[in-house]
Design a protein around this motif. Structure first.
Motif, mmCIF file in Angstrom:
data_model
loop_
_atom_site.group_PDB
_atom_site.id
_atom_site.type_symbol
_atom_site.label_atom_id
_atom_site.label_comp_id
_atom_site.label_asym_id
_atom_site.label_seq_id
_atom_site.Cartn_x
_atom_site.Cartn_y
_atom_site.Cartn_z
ATOM 1 N N TYR A 76 -61.735 -21.348 17.662
ATOM 2 C CA TYR A 76 -62.637 -22.200 16.863
ATOM 3 C C TYR A 76 -61.957 -22.665 15.577
ATOM 4 N N ALA A 77 -61.274 -21.769 14.891
ATOM 5 C CA ALA A 77 -60.621 -22.117 13.620
ATOM 6 C C ALA A 77 -59.529 -23.159 13.837
ATOM 7 N N MET A 131 -57.606 -28.841 13.866
ATOM 8 C CA MET A 131 -57.163 -29.985 14.666
ATOM 9 C C MET A 131 -58.128 -31.163 14.514
ATOM 10 N N GLY A 132 -59.428 -30.896 14.437
ATOM 11 C CA GLY A 132 -60.399 -31.961 14.213
ATOM 12 C C GLY A 132 -60.185 -32.639 12.870
ATOM 13 N N PHE A 133 -59.946 -31.846 11.837
ATOM 14 C CA PHE A 133 -59.651 -32.390 10.509
ATOM 15 C C PHE A 133 -58.408 -33.279 10.551
ATOM 16 N N LEU A 168 -58.035 -37.259 9.722
ATOM 17 C CA LEU A 168 -57.033 -37.674 8.738
ATOM 18 C C LEU A 168 -56.022 -38.641 9.366
ATOM 19 N N ALA A 169 -55.534 -38.293 10.553
ATOM 20 C CA ALA A 169 -54.554 -39.161 11.221
ATOM 21 C C ALA A 169 -55.152 -40.522 11.557
ATOM 22 N N GLY A 170 -56.420 -40.536 11.969
ATOM 23 C CA GLY A 170 -57.075 -41.810 12.255
ATOM 24 C C GLY A 170 -57.199 -42.675 11.022
ATOM 25 N N ALA A 171 -57.582 -42.063 9.905
ATOM 26 C CA ALA A 171 -57.733 -42.821 8.659
ATOM 27 C C ALA A 171 -56.384 -43.307 8.134
ATOM 28 N N VAL A 172 -55.405 -42.421 8.132
ATOM 29 C CA VAL A 172 -54.069 -42.806 7.659
ATOM 30 C C VAL A 172 -53.502 -43.905 8.551
ATOM 31 N N VAL A 201 -56.466 -40.007 19.967
ATOM 32 C CA VAL A 201 -57.498 -39.775 20.993
ATOM 33 C C VAL A 201 -57.249 -38.453 21.711
ATOM 34 N N TYR A 202 -56.003 -38.209 22.110
ATOM 35 C CA TYR A 202 -55.679 -36.947 22.783
ATOM 36 C C TYR A 202 -55.947 -35.755 21.866
ATOM 37 N N LEU A 203 -55.667 -35.910 20.594
ATOM 38 C CA LEU A 203 -55.920 -34.839 19.638
ATOM 39 C C LEU A 203 -57.402 -34.477 19.628
#
Length: 127
Positions: free
Chosen positions: A8-9, A14-16, A20-24, A46-48
């Motif tokens: 979970y952690a 990975m979600g964060f 972040l990667a999408g915004a950057v 997307v894979y992430l």
């Protein structure tokens, strides 16, 4: 710390990183990329996300006491496969670092292994 809590952690991190990667990517990186590199970047994000959700599913199964060795392999392979596949592509494009691309196909192979291990783990469970 329990295995489910670790999964979970890691999924939360990975979600964060995915957000972040999408915004950057949308605001800083992609405007300067070629079409093929922009498509690779989008695929990595997307894979992430997809495999982050899969890792959360594995964590849920493990937490409910339905964990078995294939689910442990699945969670570990989702984690490492995501790091190698998406991580290699994102680092290469964000930092313009020409990382050895052998890591991305290795990560993709680990993600395929993770899905197969998840299948076996679910089939091994007692209803």
């Amino acid at each position: 710390m329990s295995l489910s809590k670790v999964f979970y952690a890691v999924a939360a991190v990975m979600g964060f990183v995915g957000v972040l990667a999408g915004a950057v990517g949308a605001h800083m990186v992609q405007p300067g990329l070629s079409d093929i590199d922009a498509k690779s970047y989008d695929t990595a994000v997307v894979y992430l996300f997809v495999h982050t959700l899969a890792l959360m599913g594995v964590a849920s199964l493990v937490k409910r006491g339905q964990g078995n060795w294939p689910l442990t392999i699945a969670g570990s392979a989702f984690l490492s496969g995501n790091l190698l596949f998406s991580g290699t592509i994102l680092v290469r494009l964000v930092f313009e670092y020409r990382a050895p691309m052998i890591f991305a196909p290795t990560g993709g192979s680990l993600l395929m292994l993770a899905w197969l291990a998840l299948l076996i783990g679910v089939l091994m469970q007692n209803d």
